[in-house]
Design an enzyme around this catalytic site. Structure first.
Site, mmCIF file in Angstrom:
data_model
loop_
_atom_site.group_PDB
_atom_site.id
_atom_site.type_symbol
_atom_site.label_atom_id
_atom_site.label_comp_id
_atom_site.label_asym_id
_atom_site.label_seq_id
_atom_site.Cartn_x
_atom_site.Cartn_y
_atom_site.Cartn_z
ATOM 1 N N HIS A 21 -23.182 2.641 37.487
ATOM 2 C CA HIS A 21 -24.121 1.943 36.632
ATOM 3 C C HIS A 21 -25.558 2.231 37.034
ATOM 4 O O HIS A 21 -26.494 1.966 36.277
ATOM 5 C CB HIS A 21 -23.831 0.437 36.711
ATOM 6 C CG HIS A 21 -24.550 -0.384 35.692
ATOM 7 N ND1 HIS A 21 -25.894 -0.267 35.451
ATOM 8 C CD2 HIS A 21 -24.110 -1.320 34.842
ATOM 9 C CE1 HIS A 21 -26.241 -1.115 34.501
ATOM 10 N NE2 HIS A 21 -25.175 -1.759 34.112
ATOM 11 N N CYS A 22 -25.781 2.786 38.237
ATOM 12 C CA CYS A 22 -27.154 2.834 38.757
ATOM 13 C C CYS A 22 -27.773 4.231 38.767
ATOM 14 O O CYS A 22 -28.763 4.479 38.076
ATOM 15 C CB CYS A 22 -27.169 2.277 40.174
ATOM 16 S SG CYS A 22 -26.652 0.560 40.238
ATOM 17 N N ILE A 23 -27.196 5.131 39.553
ATOM 18 C CA ILE A 23 -27.880 6.398 39.834
ATOM 19 C C ILE A 23 -28.108 7.241 38.564
ATOM 20 O O ILE A 23 -29.169 7.840 38.413
ATOM 21 C CB ILE A 23 -27.116 7.236 40.902
ATOM 22 C CG1 ILE A 23 -26.680 6.357 42.067
ATOM 23 C CG2 ILE A 23 -27.927 8.425 41.377
ATOM 24 C CD1 ILE A 23 -27.728 5.929 43.020
ATOM 25 N N ILE B 263 -28.695 6.194 35.667
ATOM 26 C CA ILE B 263 -29.458 5.449 34.663
ATOM 27 C C ILE B 263 -30.843 5.039 35.163
ATOM 28 O O ILE B 263 -31.866 5.295 34.510
ATOM 29 C CB ILE B 263 -28.660 4.180 34.260
ATOM 30 C CG1 ILE B 263 -27.387 4.605 33.526
ATOM 31 C CG2 ILE B 263 -29.494 3.218 33.413
ATOM 32 C CD1 ILE B 263 -26.408 3.492 33.279
ATOM 33 N N ASP B 264 -30.882 4.409 36.336
ATOM 34 C CA ASP B 264 -32.121 3.775 36.798
ATOM 35 C C ASP B 264 -33.324 4.708 36.855
ATOM 36 O O ASP B 264 -34.437 4.307 36.465
ATOM 37 C CB ASP B 264 -31.908 3.132 38.176
ATOM 38 C CG ASP B 264 -30.815 2.080 38.145
ATOM 39 O OD1 ASP B 264 -30.376 1.712 37.040
ATOM 40 O OD2 ASP B 264 -30.387 1.638 39.226
#
Ligand SMILES: NC(=O)c1ccc[n+]([C@@H]2O[C@H](COP(=O)([O-])OP(=O)(O)OC[C@H]3O[C@@H](n4cnc5c(N)ncnc54)[C@H](O)[C@@H]3O)[C@@H](O)[C@H]2O)c1
Length: 476
Positions: free
Chosen positions: A308-310, A312-313
């Site tokens: 969910h993070c790398i 997208i963020d």
């Protein structure tokens, strides 16, 4: 000591009332009423662990947070839009591997935890954490609609003395530009009537070396009082709190952490392709470089970015930077490289089959691992789905095995994919043309896989330690 929530049934139509069995009395008077020193009263409630904690969004971030504050003795309310999750938790069942059902069942049975989808209960909370999703839209822009929605729900029943903390990852300015105006809509003022802060979640799913308590919490407030209120609350739950000068600094710190990972993963992915062409083993090189006791941190190549993070963020920052006429070139380049990795893996698989006199079209492929990384059950943004799509386009016939994801999940961007799960047996392995290792789960028996599969295309160096069957293993 455990503080209980005495809850009138979660009546979704009728009036909502909470009574605490002990502690500091009823909710604060609304704005314009009492002149009570709301800030001091909030701090008192926090330090006596009587403050009622609410968590909005009970996913991979929110549910562990619920458990943390409940374990510290705070009365906790969990909110989620997804009624199935609410029902499951109220029955004492967890759906997240890292949160044991027994812990949830205990807190629910002791009435210390109440879970609901009815946001009217928010009025009775002293502190509200927001842990809702922050994905990208179809055209790669930040999708902060869940943050807006929760801000609106909170503002509808906002009262004096409440502390609101955003934990969802977002671009610098989100707390001040989206949350604050919405919360001040009805006349209450941040810093005097209520308090607003940002504190990023820094969990590393599957990492058994650090508990939530051990990971320092970064806290930035809209103002000093907000920062102090949030820091005081976190200090009751974790070992170390790092206070920064603003919400923007805290928001940016989270993005820096993930951009650092994204860029370094892109770098090793590029070096993997470069060294492969030069006949050099990138994993051996990383292992050797890692012996340097300072100045080097190992990152490992793989089939592409996941989670969910790398993936997208970083694009939250590049989007916001454009508002300042700034082009974040490292982020864009890392994105370009990481997005190419599934194509590289497919090319390596195709080549390995060709050498063995086979074609990818019509080949039977067993994909090992769907989760985006080792030993977790989270398939979000996993490169496995892009690989499955490419394999399907090339005419391969694919089945999969993932001990942590036994049922093939429906993914937002890959709804057309339907792949059958198969057991990992010698017969299944002998019946395929290649096993494609996408996730290096610790539960896979690589010795058995290498013994029985005719070909293993390994994107994680999961078979790196095997001495036999080297001729069947191709790294990709
Ligand atoms: N998963 C991680 O490892 C991780 C780590 C650090 C930060 N984050 C960030 O934390 C945030 C949450 O991520 P997650 O992984 O927990 O997501 P998730 O999808 O697992 O959970 C989010 C939950 O929020 C619920 N929800 C959505 N809108 C809601 C609303 N308006 N009101 C109440 N509930 C709502 C969803 O039903 C879901 O249960 C994201 O911003 C993410 O980038 C995640």
């Amino acid at each position: 000591m455990t503080r209980k929530l005495s809850v009138q049934a979660c009546d979704r139509e009728g009036p909502v009332e909470f009574r605490r069995s002990q502690g500091v009395g009823a909710a604060e008077a609304p704005a314009g009423g009492s002149d009570a020193p709301v800030f001091e009263k909030l701090l008192q409630k926090i330090m006596s662990r009587d403050a009622r904690v609410a968590v909005m969004g009970l996913g991979y971030v929110g549910l562990p947070l619920v458990r943390l504050f409940a374990a510290k003795g705070f009365p906790v309310m969990g909110f989620d839009l997804d009624q199935a999750k609410v029902d499951q938790l109220n029955r004492g069942r967890s759906y997240i591997k890292s949160v044991p059902s027994a812990a949830i069942a205990k807190h629910v049975a002791e009435k210390q935890l109440m879970v609901t989808s009815d946001v009217r209960h928010l009025a009775t909370a002293d502190a509200i954490f927001i842990c809702v999703p922050t994905p990208l839209t179809g055209d790669g822009k930040p999708d902060v609609s869940s943050i807006r929605q929760t801000a609106k729900a909170i503002s509808n029943s906002l009262r004096r003395g409440q502390l609101i903390v955003l934990e969802s990852t977002s671009y610098p300015g989100t707390t001040r530009e989206i949350m604050k105006p919405e919360l001040e809509r009805k006349g209450l003022r941040c810093g005097t009537d209520f308090f607003l802060a940002f504190s990023p979640e820094r969990e590393d799913p599957g990492n058994k070396d650090f508990t939530m308590e051990q990971i320092p919490k970064i806290v930035g407030g809209i103002d000093d009082a907000s920062r102090q209120a949030a820091a005081t609350l976190y200090k009751e739950a974790v070992n170390k709190v790092v206070e920064v000068s603003s919400c923007e600094a805290a928001e940016a710190a989270k993005l820096l952490e993930n951009i650092y990972r994204c860029v370094n993963i892109a770098l090793v992915n590029e070096l993997k392709m470069c060294f492969d062409r030069m006949g050099i083993d990138v994993w051996e090189v990383i292992g050797a470089a890692s012996t340097k006791p300072f100045g080097f941190q190992a990152f490992y190549p793989g089939p592409g970015l996941g989670g969910h993070c790398i993936p997208i963020d970083p694009f939250y920052l590049s989007w916001k930077a454009r508002e300042f006429q700034f082009n974040t070139r490292f982020i864009d380049l890392a994105g370009e490289l990481n997005i190419q990795m599934p194509f590289y893996v497919i090319a390596k698989l195709e080549e390995a089959l060709r050498v063995r006199g086979k074609k990818l079209a019509g080949a039977r492929i067993l994909m090992l691992g769907l989760a985006y990384k080792k030993d977790i059950d989270d398939p979000r943004e996993s490169p496995a789905f892009r690989l499955l799509e490419l394999l399907e386009q090339k005419g391969a016939s694919v089945v999969y095995n993932d001990p942590n994801i036994p049922k093939f999940p429906t993914m937002r961007h890959y709804q057309h994919l339907k792949v059958k799960a198969v057991p990992l047996t010698p017969t299944v392995l002998e019946g395929v043309d290649a096993a494609l290792v996408v996730t290096d789960h610790g539960d896979f028996d690589y010795e058995m896989i290498a013994k029985h599969a005719p070909l293993i295309v390994d994107t994680r160096n999961a078979c790196g330690g095997l001495e036999r069957w080297r001729e069947k293993i191709v790294r990709a």
